[in-house]
Design a protein around this motif. Structure first.
Motif, PDB file in Angstrom:
ATOM      1  N   LEU A 148      -7.721  -9.860  11.791  1.00  0.00           N
ATOM      2  CA  LEU A 148      -6.492  -9.835  10.607  1.00  0.00           C
ATOM      3  C   LEU A 148      -7.112  -8.861   9.602  1.00  0.00           C
ATOM      4  O   LEU A 148      -5.986  -7.492   8.698  1.00  0.00           O
ATOM      5  N   GLY A 149      -7.510  -9.618   9.232  1.00  0.00           N
ATOM      6  CA  GLY A 149      -8.370  -8.851   7.880  1.00  0.00           C
ATOM      7  C   GLY A 149      -8.359  -7.026   7.656  1.00  0.00           C
ATOM      8  O   GLY A 149      -8.392  -6.278   7.067  1.00  0.00           O
ATOM      9  N   LEU A 150      -9.094  -7.028   8.767  1.00  0.00           N
ATOM     10  CA  LEU A 150      -9.389  -5.808   9.637  1.00  0.00           C
ATOM     11  C   LEU A 150      -8.462  -4.935   9.679  1.00  0.00           C
ATOM     12  O   LEU A 150      -8.535  -3.788   9.469  1.00  0.00           O
ATOM     13  N   ALA A 151      -7.161  -5.516  10.760  1.00  0.00           N
ATOM     14  CA  ALA A 151      -6.266  -4.675  11.156  1.00  0.00           C
ATOM     15  C   ALA A 151      -5.771  -4.403   9.526  1.00  0.00           C
ATOM     16  O   ALA A 151      -4.765  -2.792   9.851  1.00  0.00           O
ATOM     17  N   ILE A 152      -5.784  -5.439   8.276  1.00  0.00           N
ATOM     18  CA  ILE A 152      -4.624  -4.583   7.368  1.00  0.00           C
ATOM     19  C   ILE A 152      -6.064  -3.658   6.394  1.00  0.00           C
ATOM     20  O   ILE A 152      -4.638  -2.614   6.049  1.00  0.00           O
ATOM     21  N   ALA A 153      -7.109  -3.538   6.719  1.00  0.00           N
ATOM     22  CA  ALA A 153      -7.731  -2.250   5.763  1.00  0.00           C
ATOM     23  C   ALA A 153      -7.702  -1.341   6.906  1.00  0.00           C
ATOM     24  O   ALA A 153      -7.801  -0.016   6.327  1.00  0.00           O
ATOM     25  N   LEU A 213     -16.172  -4.090  18.173  1.00  0.00           N
ATOM     26  CA  LEU A 213     -15.004  -3.645  17.839  1.00  0.00           C
ATOM     27  C   LEU A 213     -15.100  -2.006  16.910  1.00  0.00           C
ATOM     28  O   LEU A 213     -14.764  -1.474  17.284  1.00  0.00           O
ATOM     29  N   LEU A 214     -16.261  -2.413  16.092  1.00  0.00           N
ATOM     30  CA  LEU A 214     -16.356  -1.562  14.572  1.00  0.00           C
ATOM     31  C   LEU A 214     -16.923  -0.205  15.936  1.00  0.00           C
ATOM     32  O   LEU A 214     -17.106   0.659  15.083  1.00  0.00           O
ATOM     33  N   LYS A 215     -17.845  -1.157  16.610  1.00  0.00           N
ATOM     34  CA  LYS A 215     -18.503   0.395  17.294  1.00  0.00           C
ATOM     35  C   LYS A 215     -17.575   1.068  18.277  1.00  0.00           C
ATOM     36  O   LYS A 215     -17.302   2.415  18.131  1.00  0.00           O
ATOM     37  N   ARG A 216     -16.202   0.310  18.489  1.00  0.00           N
ATOM     38  CA  ARG A 216     -15.488   1.416  19.469  1.00  0.00           C
ATOM     39  C   ARG A 216     -14.507   2.216  18.567  1.00  0.00           C
ATOM     40  O   ARG A 216     -14.603   3.264  18.464  1.00  0.00           O
ATOM     41  N   ILE A 217     -13.900   1.755  17.308  1.00  0.00           N
ATOM     42  CA  ILE A 217     -13.450   2.619  16.761  1.00  0.00           C
ATOM     43  C   ILE A 217     -14.403   3.497  15.250  1.00  0.00           C
ATOM     44  O   ILE A 217     -13.724   4.560  15.839  1.00  0.00           O
ATOM     45  N   LYS A 222       1.085  -0.920   0.205  1.00  0.00           N
ATOM     46  CA  LYS A 222       0.212   0.136  -0.313  1.00  0.00           C
ATOM     47  C   LYS A 222       0.702   1.492   0.125  1.00  0.00           C
ATOM     48  O   LYS A 222      -0.013   2.496  -0.049  1.00  0.00           O
ATOM     49  N   GLY A 223       1.631   1.446   0.166  1.00  0.00           N
ATOM     50  CA  GLY A 223       2.639   2.664   0.186  1.00  0.00           C
ATOM     51  C   GLY A 223       2.788   3.315   1.252  1.00  0.00           C
ATOM     52  O   GLY A 223       3.549   4.482   1.432  1.00  0.00           O
ATOM     53  N   VAL A 224       2.091   2.750   1.859  1.00  0.00           N
ATOM     54  CA  VAL A 224       2.041   2.514   3.912  1.00  0.00           C
ATOM     55  C   VAL A 224       3.474   3.849   4.718  1.00  0.00           C
ATOM     56  O   VAL A 224       3.939   2.510   4.856  1.00  0.00           O
ATOM     57  N   PRO A 225       4.086   4.675   4.570  1.00  0.00           N
ATOM     58  CA  PRO A 225       4.414   4.894   5.494  1.00  0.00           C
ATOM     59  C   PRO A 225       5.350   4.750   7.005  1.00  0.00           C
ATOM     60  O   PRO A 225       4.015   4.413   7.915  1.00  0.00           O
ATOM     61  N   GLY A 226       6.162   3.778   7.649  1.00  0.00           N
ATOM     62  CA  GLY A 226       7.094   3.141   9.082  1.00  0.00           C
ATOM     63  C   GLY A 226       5.761   2.389   8.946  1.00  0.00           C
ATOM     64  O   GLY A 226       5.195   1.977   8.648  1.00  0.00           O
ATOM     65  N   LYS A 227       6.276   1.613  10.044  1.00  0.00           N
ATOM     66  CA  LYS A 227       6.279   0.290  10.720  1.00  0.00           C
ATOM     67  C   LYS A 227       5.476   0.189  12.362  1.00  0.00           C
ATOM     68  O   LYS A 227       4.800  -0.414  12.770  1.00  0.00           O
ATOM     69  N   ALA A 228       5.667   1.921  12.636  1.00  0.00           N
ATOM     70  CA  ALA A 228       5.432   1.907  13.953  1.00  0.00           C
ATOM     71  C   ALA A 228       3.636   2.295  14.056  1.00  0.00           C
ATOM     72  O   ALA A 228       3.224   1.654  15.194  1.00  0.00           O
ATOM     73  N   ASN A 229       3.253   1.981  13.520  1.00  0.00           N
ATOM     74  CA  ASN A 229       1.131   1.557  13.688  1.00  0.00           C
ATOM     75  C   ASN A 229       0.921   0.255  13.632  1.00  0.00           C
ATOM     76  O   ASN A 229       0.160   0.041  13.942  1.00  0.00           O
ATOM     77  N   ILE A 230       2.021  -0.743  13.710  1.00  0.00           N
ATOM     78  CA  ILE A 230       1.376  -1.726  13.136  1.00  0.00           C
ATOM     79  C   ILE A 230       1.227  -2.549  14.365  1.00  0.00           C
ATOM     80  O   ILE A 230      -0.619  -2.707  14.973  1.00  0.00           O
ATOM     81  N   GLY A 231       2.379  -2.022  15.300  1.00  0.00           N
ATOM     82  CA  GLY A 231       1.806  -2.888  16.722  1.00  0.00           C
ATOM     83  C   GLY A 231       0.214  -2.166  17.033  1.00  0.00           C
ATOM     84  O   GLY A 231      -0.411  -2.553  18.145  1.00  0.00           O
ATOM     85  N   LYS A 232       0.466  -0.431  17.291  1.00  0.00           N
ATOM     86  CA  LYS A 232      -1.358   0.117  17.532  1.00  0.00           C
ATOM     87  C   LYS A 232      -2.183  -0.592  17.391  1.00  0.00           C
ATOM     88  O   LYS A 232      -3.511  -1.059  17.719  1.00  0.00           O
ATOM     89  N   LEU A 252      -5.291  -3.039  18.926  1.00  0.00           N
ATOM     90  CA  LEU A 252      -6.452  -2.300  18.628  1.00  0.00           C
ATOM     91  C   LEU A 252      -7.706  -3.562  18.173  1.00  0.00           C
ATOM     92  O   LEU A 252      -8.592  -3.512  18.751  1.00  0.00           O
ATOM     93  N   VAL A 253      -6.851  -4.289  17.182  1.00  0.00           N
ATOM     94  CA  VAL A 253      -8.320  -5.956  17.207  1.00  0.00           C
ATOM     95  C   VAL A 253      -7.493  -7.025  17.769  1.00  0.00           C
ATOM     96  O   VAL A 253      -8.334  -7.793  17.889  1.00  0.00           O
ATOM     97  N   GLY A 254      -6.503  -6.782  18.676  1.00  0.00           N
ATOM     98  CA  GLY A 254      -6.813  -8.320  19.909  1.00  0.00           C
ATOM     99  C   GLY A 254      -5.599  -9.565  19.530  1.00  0.00           C
ATOM    100  O   GLY A 254      -5.630 -10.323  19.831  1.00  0.00           O
TER     101      GLY A 254
END
Length: 307
Positions: free
Chosen positions: A142-147, A175-179, A106-116, A120-122
């Motif tokens: 995991l599919g939701l995390a990727i999205a 989870l969706l309601k919380r997000i 996807k060309g998303v910069p940086g890895k920092a967000n992955i853990g976060k 979030l999705v447990g």
């Protein structure tokens, strides 16, 4: 003025003499959870694929984040995340590794967000466990995390609870309601589990055989599916007087056949029956009634089927 994330105008998708979408005018307000309801083959996935850029309309147009020029829409799609059909996972990789591959694609910069996002999705604690050994619920999360990579402002989920057990469905819903509540993320979600959508969505669109039959808010739906106490007594006129005087409400209807629909005291039915009995009335029927989303949907589809 309502700010819309997505609007379509006369959106049509035709395959030979069959219409997957037939002049659909849809509008999704910013910050909403839009429940897209329809039978299999009604056109839900077709619309989602067109909005995601995976398919092209025969005619009509879409407007995404207020942009409707083709180049602007392509750019606007970078602000979206989507799960169309099954999430694309690499079974021999961990959750983190799957996220890293998709981040690079996807060309998303940086890895920092992955853990976060995994937190979030447990899925933060899955460690070296391979995705191929995940439960269905874990795969869907995991599919939701990727999205969610790249902090999208608009999320498209096509049947995200498919294959989940009842507890998994509840977890996904919460989870969706919380997000949505914490980030203001706009979500377009289709599901065949209508009872779940009724506990999740703020807006609804009902599609049947490619035609959008209706759009309504949860408030409008609740008004149309209004719940009430169904009371049948031997003397409805006297019962009406008792309800008005003793229960201090005029929120009721006297129907034919000695039936009263009382729209108050749904949480305290015992008080109603006690007052009626104390007045010497014979109670023949006494039960809560009202449509749910499934009943309302069935009624709309049934009516559409005979147009």
């Amino acid at each position: 003025m309502i700010d819309y994330v997505l609007r379509t105008s006369q959106l049509t998708k035709q395959y030979k003499d069959q219409y997957a979408l037939d002049k659909v005018d849809l509008a999704i307000p910013k910050g909403s959870i839009y429940g897209f309801i329809g039978q299999n083959g009604a056109g839900k996935s077709t619309l989602m694929r067109i909005v995601s850029g995976l398919s092209f309309p025969t005619s009509g147009s879409i407007e995404l984040f207020g942009k409707n020029a083709e180049k602007e829409i392509v750019q606007s799609r970078k602000r979206m995340g989507a799960i169309i059909e099954s999430p694309a996972l690499f079974p021999h990789m961990t959750a983190y590794e799957n996220m890293e591959v998709h981040r690079l694609q996807k060309g998303v910069p940086g890895k920092a967000n992955i853990g976060k996002i995994l937190e979030l999705v447990g899925l933060r604690e899955t460690g070296r466990k391979k995705a191929g050994n995940f439960s269905m619920g874990m795969k869907q999360r995991l599919g939701l995390a990727i999205a969610l990579l790249g902090d999208p402002e608009f999320l498209i989920l096509d049947e995200p609870t498919n294959g989940l057990d009842p507890m998994g469905v509840v977890e996904m819903r919460e989870l969706l309601k919380r997000i949505n509540r914490e980030t203001g993320l706009t979500i377009l979600i289709s599901s065949h589990i209508l009872s779940e959508l009724h506990q999740l969505a703020t807006h609804y669109g009902i599609i049947h055989r490619g035609k959008l039959l209706e759009q309504l808010t949860v408030k409008e739906l609740n008004e149309r599916c209004q719940h009430y106490l169904h009371i049948k007594v031997n003397d409805p006129d006297r019962a009406a007087a008792v309800i008005e005087r003793k229960l201090d409400t005029t929120e009721f209807e006297v129907m034919s056949g000695g039936v009263i629909r009382l729209f108050r005291y749904l949480e305290h039915p015992g008080k109603v029956s006690s007052e009626l009995a104390a007045a010497g009335l014979e109670i023949e029927q006494f039960m809560p009634m009202g449509e749910d989303l499934e009943s309302y949907f069935a009624g709309r589809i049934g009516g559409a089927g005979h147009e």
